[in-house]
Each structure stands twice: as structure tokens, then as C-alpha cells.
Motif scaffolding. Structure first.
Motif, PDB file in Angstrom:
ATOM      1  N   UNK A  53       0.817  -1.197   0.000  1.00 27.19           N
ATOM      2  CA  UNK A  53       0.000   0.000   0.000  1.00 27.19           C
ATOM      3  C   UNK A  53       0.864   1.266   0.000  1.00 27.19           C
ATOM      4  N   UNK A  54       1.938   1.275   0.789  1.00 31.58           N
ATOM      5  CA  UNK A  54       2.842   2.428   0.848  1.00 31.58           C
ATOM      6  C   UNK A  54       3.526   2.632  -0.504  1.00 31.58           C
ATOM      7  N   UNK A  55       3.987   1.557  -1.124  1.00 32.38           N
ATOM      8  CA  UNK A  55       4.633   1.659  -2.435  1.00 32.38           C
ATOM      9  C   UNK A  55       3.646   2.152  -3.485  1.00 32.38           C
ATOM     10  N   UNK A  56       2.438   1.652  -3.459  1.00 35.07           N
ATOM     11  CA  UNK A  56       1.418   2.060  -4.417  1.00 35.07           C
ATOM     12  C   UNK A  56       1.066   3.546  -4.255  1.00 35.07           C
ATOM     13  N   UNK A  57       0.905   4.016  -3.019  1.00 34.94           N
ATOM     14  CA  UNK A  57       0.580   5.426  -2.766  1.00 34.94           C
ATOM     15  C   UNK A  57       1.747   6.321  -3.215  1.00 34.94           C
TER      16      UNK A  57
END
Length: 169
Positions: free
Chosen positions: A19-23
Motif C-alpha cells: 500500500x505504501x509503495x502504491x501510494x
């Protein structure tokens, strides 16, 4: 029971990392698109697009040539006629040119230039010299006179005559 809790924690950490990488990727993409859109709408186009790869654009590049100045050290002082009364005019003058050869020629022929400028100033009308238009006309006639002297001597002309200080009384 301890064994059941450990495997459940690992998938939760992997989900948060994804999720952090995607954001982060979405934010970087949004910034890149806003910069590209700004460049596009400001008319600059996008870097690397629409340029001639051989560098054969027909745009002429102008180079800036700074002006150099030559100050006439002593003031030009003369009398000016005004309704039968004698008045005085004093002018501190500088010559400006982008061509250094013109200024060195003006320095060489300075006695002749000063003489002619005193004549121009002395032939001026006192009431006209008190107005901005009259001073502009004086500067134009001084420029013409200086360039006539330099042309007569076979030298290049100057670009401007500047009044550094001007007094009439």
C-alpha cells in the motif's frame, strides 16, 4: 497458539508495504503529470518533444552587446540668448556606444567634438531648454553633431549622447 499468531502478522506487514509503495507511485506520477501539464500549457512544450534533432532551428540567436561610455570630463558652458537677455547653459555630457572603436575615435577627436557641442548648445533657445522636449531635441542635435564629426574623420559613430547634468539660468 503462538504458532497461529506469527503467520498472521507477516501478511499484514506485506499488505501495508504494498500500500505504501502504491501510494508513493501514485503521488510521484501525479507530480510528474502536473509538471508536464504546466509546461505544456505555458507554451514551452515538453522537454525533448518537437525539437529538431539536428539542431537546425531557424531561430536567430541575438547576442547582447553592452554599451560603453565616455564622459566628457569638463562641463560645456556657454551663453544662451533669451529675449535680448544673456543666460547661461551648463551641460555635463557622456557619449555611449556599443562599438569600442567609436569611443576611442571620439576620445581622439574630443577637442573638435567639444567645440561643436558648445556651438550647438550656444545656438539653442533658452525657453526650449527648460522643457523636456527641448532637452530631448538638444540631445538629438548633439548626437547628430558628434556623428557628423566622427564621419568627417572617417570613424564609426556613437549610439547616444547622455546629459549627466544640465543647468540653465
Amino acid at each position: 497458539m503462538a504458532e497461529n499468531n506469527a503467520p498472521a502478522a507477516a501478511p499484514a506487514k506485506k499488505g501495508k508495504l504494498k500500500l505504501i509503495i502504491l501510494v508513493t507511485l501514485v503521488v510521484v506520477l501525479a507530480i510528474a503529470l502536473s509538471v508536464a501539464g504546466t509546461l505544456w500549457f505555458l507554451g514551452g512544450g515538453l522537454p525533448g518533444m518537437g525539437e529538431d534533432p539536428a539542431g537546425q532551428n531557424d531561430v536567430a540567436v541575438e547576442t547582447f552587446t553592452p554599451s560603453a561610455y565616455l564622459e566628457i570630463e569638463k562641463a560645456l558652458v556657454t551663453t544662451v540668448q533669451s529675449e535680448g537677455r544673456q543666460r547661461y547653459a551648463q551641460a555635463y555630457v557622456a557619449l555611449g556606444a556599443t562599438n569600442a572603436q567609436a569611443l576611442s575615435a571620439a576620445q581622439l577627436h574630443m577637442p573638435l567634438i567639444k567645440s561643436q557641442l558648445v556651438m550647438v548648445l550656444g545656438n539653442s533657445d533658452f525657453t526650449e531648454l527648460q522643457t523636456p522636449e527641448g532637452r530631448r531635441a538638444l540631445v538629438e542635435s548633439m548626437l547628430t553633431t558628434v556623428n557628423q564629426v566622427l564621419e568627417q574623420e572617417g570613424e564609426p559613430g556613437v549610439d547616444q549622447v547622455l546629459l549627466r547634468n544640465f543647468v540653465v539660468q
